[in-house]
Design a protein around this motif. Structure first.
Motif, PDB file in Angstrom:
ATOM      1  N   ARG A   1       0.829  -1.206   0.000  1.00 17.68           N
ATOM      2  CA  ARG A   1       0.000   0.000   0.000  1.00 17.68           C
ATOM      3  C   ARG A   1       0.864   1.257   0.000  1.00 17.68           C
ATOM      4  NH1 ARG A   1      -3.996  -0.610   4.826  1.00 17.68           N
ATOM      5  NH2 ARG A   1      -2.560  -2.165   5.625  1.00 17.68           N
ATOM      6  N   LEU A   2       1.980   1.203   0.748  1.00 17.95           N
ATOM      7  CA  LEU A   2       2.860   2.373   0.804  1.00 17.95           C
ATOM      8  C   LEU A   2       3.527   2.632  -0.546  1.00 17.95           C
ATOM      9  CD1 LEU A   2       4.491   1.997   4.346  1.00 17.95           C
ATOM     10  CD2 LEU A   2       2.842   3.714   3.593  1.00 17.95           C
ATOM     11  N   VAL A   3       3.847   1.550  -1.273  1.00 16.69           N
ATOM     12  CA  VAL A   3       4.453   1.710  -2.604  1.00 16.69           C
ATOM     13  C   VAL A   3       3.478   2.460  -3.515  1.00 16.69           C
ATOM     14  CG1 VAL A   3       5.109   0.441  -4.693  1.00 16.69           C
ATOM     15  CG2 VAL A   3       6.032  -0.261  -2.493  1.00 16.69           C
ATOM     16  N   SER A   4       2.216   2.010  -3.537  1.00 15.28           N
ATOM     17  CA  SER A   4       1.220   2.659  -4.404  1.00 15.28           C
ATOM     18  C   SER A   4       0.967   4.094  -3.963  1.00 15.28           C
ATOM     19  CB  SER A   4      -0.090   1.862  -4.379  1.00 15.28           C
ATOM     20  OG  SER A   4       0.138   0.562  -4.851  1.00 15.28           O
ATOM     21  N   LEU A   5       0.910   4.316  -2.643  1.00 11.93           N
ATOM     22  CA  LEU A   5       0.721   5.680  -2.140  1.00 11.93           C
ATOM     23  C   LEU A   5       1.904   6.544  -2.568  1.00 11.93           C
ATOM     24  CD1 LEU A   5      -0.919   7.659  -0.319  1.00 11.93           C
ATOM     25  CD2 LEU A   5       0.558   6.955   1.554  1.00 11.93           C
ATOM     26  N   GLY A   6       3.090   5.952  -2.549  1.00 16.40           N
ATOM     27  CA  GLY A   6       4.300   6.664  -2.972  1.00 16.40           C
ATOM     28  C   GLY A   6       4.192   7.123  -4.423  1.00 16.40           C
ATOM     29  N   TYR A   7       3.697   6.261  -5.313  1.00 15.48           N
ATOM     30  CA  TYR A   7       3.520   6.628  -6.723  1.00 15.48           C
ATOM     31  C   TYR A   7       2.573   7.842  -6.842  1.00 15.48           C
ATOM     32  CZ  TYR A   7       5.531   2.056  -7.960  1.00 15.48           C
ATOM     33  OH  TYR A   7       6.350   0.973  -8.093  1.00 15.48           O
TER      34      TYR A   7
ATOM     35  N   PHE B   1      -7.932   5.372  -0.793  1.00 15.92           N
ATOM     36  CA  PHE B   1      -7.524   4.191  -1.564  1.00 15.92           C
ATOM     37  C   PHE B   1      -6.796   3.110  -0.765  1.00 15.92           C
ATOM     38  CE2 PHE B   1      -8.020   7.419  -4.850  1.00 15.92           C
ATOM     39  CZ  PHE B   1      -8.791   6.717  -5.773  1.00 15.92           C
ATOM     40  N   PHE B   2      -6.270   3.433   0.383  1.00 18.46           N
ATOM     41  CA  PHE B   2      -5.404   2.446   1.033  1.00 18.46           C
ATOM     42  C   PHE B   2      -5.764   2.128   2.483  1.00 18.46           C
ATOM     43  CE2 PHE B   2      -2.971   4.879  -2.146  1.00 18.46           C
ATOM     44  CZ  PHE B   2      -2.754   3.860  -3.055  1.00 18.46           C
ATOM     45  N   SER B   3      -6.658   2.898   3.085  1.00 18.58           N
ATOM     46  CA  SER B   3      -6.995   2.636   4.487  1.00 18.58           C
ATOM     47  C   SER B   3      -7.787   1.341   4.606  1.00 18.58           C
ATOM     48  CB  SER B   3      -7.822   3.802   5.034  1.00 18.58           C
ATOM     49  OG  SER B   3      -8.419   3.418   6.247  1.00 18.58           O
ATOM     50  N   SER B   4      -7.481   0.549   5.649  1.00 18.36           N
ATOM     51  CA  SER B   4      -8.227  -0.701   5.857  1.00 18.36           C
ATOM     52  C   SER B   4      -9.389  -0.500   6.836  1.00 18.36           C
ATOM     53  CB  SER B   4      -7.288  -1.799   6.372  1.00 18.36           C
ATOM     54  OG  SER B   4      -6.675  -1.369   7.555  1.00 18.36           O
ATOM     55  N   TYR B   5      -9.638   0.748   7.234  1.00 21.30           N
ATOM     56  CA  TYR B   5     -10.778   1.070   8.100  1.00 21.30           C
ATOM     57  C   TYR B   5     -12.058   0.610   7.384  1.00 21.30           C
ATOM     58  CZ  TYR B   5     -14.140   4.087  10.543  1.00 21.30           C
ATOM     59  OH  TYR B   5     -15.212   4.562  11.224  1.00 21.30           O
TER      60      TYR B   5
ATOM     61  N   ALA C   1     -15.248   1.211   7.263  1.00 23.09           N
ATOM     62  CA  ALA C   1     -16.176   2.164   6.626  1.00 23.09           C
ATOM     63  C   ALA C   1     -15.580   2.694   5.318  1.00 23.09           C
ATOM     64  CB  ALA C   1     -16.457   3.309   7.579  1.00 23.09           C
ATOM     65  N   THR C   2     -14.294   3.018   5.343  1.00 24.86           N
ATOM     66  CA  THR C   2     -13.623   3.524   4.142  1.00 24.86           C
ATOM     67  C   THR C   2     -13.542   2.432   3.080  1.00 24.86           C
ATOM     68  OG1 THR C   2     -12.210   4.694   5.694  1.00 24.86           O
ATOM     69  CG2 THR C   2     -11.598   4.802   3.388  1.00 24.86           C
ATOM     70  N   HIS C   3     -13.121   1.248   3.526  1.00 25.43           N
ATOM     71  CA  HIS C   3     -12.963   0.127   2.599  1.00 25.43           C
ATOM     72  C   HIS C   3     -14.273  -0.188   1.887  1.00 25.43           C
ATOM     73  CE1 HIS C   3     -13.273  -4.195   1.686  1.00 25.43           C
ATOM     74  NE2 HIS C   3     -12.071  -4.011   1.183  1.00 25.43           N
ATOM     75  N   ASN C   4     -15.361  -0.258   2.661  1.00 22.47           N
ATOM     76  CA  ASN C   4     -16.650  -0.631   2.063  1.00 22.47           C
ATOM     77  C   ASN C   4     -17.148   0.431   1.091  1.00 22.47           C
ATOM     78  OD1 ASN C   4     -16.467  -2.880   3.618  1.00 22.47           O
ATOM     79  ND2 ASN C   4     -17.890  -2.178   5.200  1.00 22.47           N
ATOM     80  N   THR C   5     -16.921   1.700   1.448  1.00 21.13           N
ATOM     81  CA  THR C   5     -17.377   2.780   0.582  1.00 21.13           C
ATOM     82  C   THR C   5     -16.615   2.796  -0.743  1.00 21.13           C
ATOM     83  OG1 THR C   5     -17.835   4.073   2.555  1.00 21.13           O
ATOM     84  CG2 THR C   5     -17.778   5.279   0.485  1.00 21.13           C
ATOM     85  N   MET C   6     -15.310   2.579  -0.654  1.00 25.88           N
ATOM     86  CA  MET C   6     -14.457   2.699  -1.847  1.00 25.88           C
ATOM     87  C   MET C   6     -14.189   1.347  -2.516  1.00 25.88           C
ATOM     88  SD  MET C   6     -13.978   5.871  -2.172  1.00 25.88           S
ATOM     89  CE  MET C   6     -12.706   5.874  -3.423  1.00 25.88           C
ATOM     90  N   HIS C   7     -14.890   0.312  -2.085  1.00 22.19           N
ATOM     91  CA  HIS C   7     -14.600  -1.057  -2.534  1.00 22.19           C
ATOM     92  C   HIS C   7     -14.503  -1.179  -4.060  1.00 22.19           C
ATOM     93  CE1 HIS C   7     -14.500  -5.390  -1.998  1.00 22.19           C
ATOM     94  NE2 HIS C   7     -15.401  -5.488  -2.961  1.00 22.19           N
TER      95      HIS C   7
END
Lengths: 378, 62
Positions: free
Chosen positions: A348-354, B38-42, B44-50
């Motif tokens: 995830r950090l790699v993609s965030l980095g891009y 795009f990257f949080s595993s929370y 609520a965020t995950h389900n919304t942006m799935h």
């Protein structure tokens, strides 16, 4: 003249070698693979693909009365440009044994990710000694979903434009008013970015709340459910389907079907099992095949539930043509709840980095353009 | 004593106003928003942006 003779001779040798190697390749027993849709049209994590396998002997004829042992592995890990299922990369997707009375077998599977899959097929005779067992390793390439490229281009364009705007304002470098920490334009940019962050949080929270309000209460049938059109299990037969581990994304788990006569406990062998796995979230088949119970009335296979959502495994049972125990076809099913696994932090950090890199690139470009235009104005 | 405090405050102010710090603040806020979307595993965020996550190249979902 001599040179042309040598060139002609070497060309003939090469052609002969190619012909010989081609003949040798076609002479070896092998497994032929066909897919529907064709490989170039497959989209990962979409519709199921029909994989048709044919075990072929040295002479090109299909091997009759064969057993195909399949081992399907997902493409290797790609940490620098992850797929949407990084945990599934480089793992076993399925291991199963299919009967091939005419040398042919089929199964359906949704390929979860792009990349090069490996399908190892071991072909052996049902009656030992009929032919020599062999193993063939097949690889096939699944292309990426084109929509993903489009969406990435949109995302990167937005980031580039946002960066350009931010860099343009920061590049203005006006002195702040007395009593203020930053100049007005810089204050506006930072406040604007904070507003975007707040709006994002609000959107996510409201959408999550609304989705939560629409979630139906559990029915209390989480461990065993019967489809509405199920043909009931006859009273004289005991049918069980057991998942022998907790289903988790990234790990194939063993499953077992067992059929016995209720009164005597006698195993029902050679029953035909149509086993279908449906994703309850997307209401579509993700894995489907036809197998047979062994002499113990059992069939064991391994499969990975690659999506962290509930699935329904349905087994349709019918007697084989030569079955010693006649019974009416029936169907039973079991719901499998799958534990999702968050992508590794590094990926995830790699993609965030891009993404941050593109934003930084836009900022630098905006800053440079503003400074250049200011210098030109002076 | 008072003048030293004033000079520290002035230095801090100059630091905050410097272009690198402004740029870092801007990039950090942008990066934080990206992480959340795009990257949080929370959950609520995950389900919304799935769906969006599944349909964007280079974004892992599960």
């Amino acid at each position: 003249m001599k040179r042309s003779i040598w060139a002609g001779l070497s060309g003939a040798v090469c052609l002969s070698a190619l012909a010989l190697s081609g003949a040798a390749a076609s002479a070896a027993p092998r497994v032929e693979l066909q897919t529907d849709p064709p490989l170039s049209q497959i989209e990962p994590f979409s519709e199921p693909v029909i994989f048709s396998l044919k075990a072929v002997a040295d002479d090109g004829q299909p091997l009759e009365d064969a057993i195909l042992e399949l081992l399907l592995n997902t493409p290797p890990k790609t940490p620098w440009l992850t797929t949407d299922f990084p945990v599934v990369e480089g793992t076993m997707l399925a291991r199963l044994t299919l009967p091939a009375p005419q040398g042919e077998a089929q199964f359906q599977q949704v390929p979860p990710i792009r990349g090069s899959y490996q399908l190892q097929v071991r072909v052996s005779p049902r009656v030992p000694g009929t032919f020599e067992p062999y193993t063939d390793l097949l690889t096939f390439q699944v292309p990426e979903n084109p929509v993903k490229y489009r969406n990435l281009a949109i995302l990167l364009s937005i980031l580039l434009l946002a960066g350009l705007g931010g860099g343009w304002v920061i590049g203005g470098s006006q002195p702040p008013n007395p009593g203020e920490v930053a100049s007005r334009p810089v204050q506006l940019v930072l406040s604007g970015t904070v507003l975007v962050a707040i709006a994002t949080l609000l959107y996510i929270s409201i959408t999550a709340e609304r989705a939560g309000a629409h979630t139906e209460a559990p029915t209390g049938q989480d461990n065993y459910t019967e489809p509405l059109n199920a043909e009931p299990v006859p009273t004289n037969i005991t049918a069980t389907l057991e998942d022998q581990a907790i289903a988790t994304v990234g790990q194939a788990i063993p499953l077992e079907v067992e059929l016995t006569r209720a009164e005597t406990g006698e195993p029902i062998s050679a029953a035909v099992l149509d086993i279908n796995t449906t994703s309850l979230e997307y209401e579509r088949t993700v894995f489907d095949f036809t197998a047979q119970t062994d002499t113990q009335g059992e069939f064991v296979w391994e499969q990975q539930f690659f999506d962290g959502a509930p699935h329904l495994v349905t087994v349709h049972v019918s007697p084989a043509a030569n079955s010693s125990i006649p019974f009416e076809p029936f169907e039973f099913s079991q719901r499998i709840d799958v534990t999702g696994v968050a992508p590794p932090l590094f990926v995830r950090l790699v993609s965030l980095g891009y993404c941050t890199g593109v934003l930084a690139l836009g900022t630098a470009a905006g800053f440079w353009l503003r400074r250049r235009s200011t210098q030109h104005a002076l | 004593m008072y003048s030293s405090k004033l000079s520290t405050l002035k230095r801090a102010k100059q630091g905050v106003l410097s272009v690198p710090v402004q740029a870092i603040l801007f990039l950090s806020l942008g990066s934080l928003s990206l992480w959340m979307l795009f990257f949080s595993s929370y959950p609520a965020t995950h389900n919304t942006m799935h769906q969006t996550r599944h349909h964007t190249l280079g974004v892992g979902c599960h």
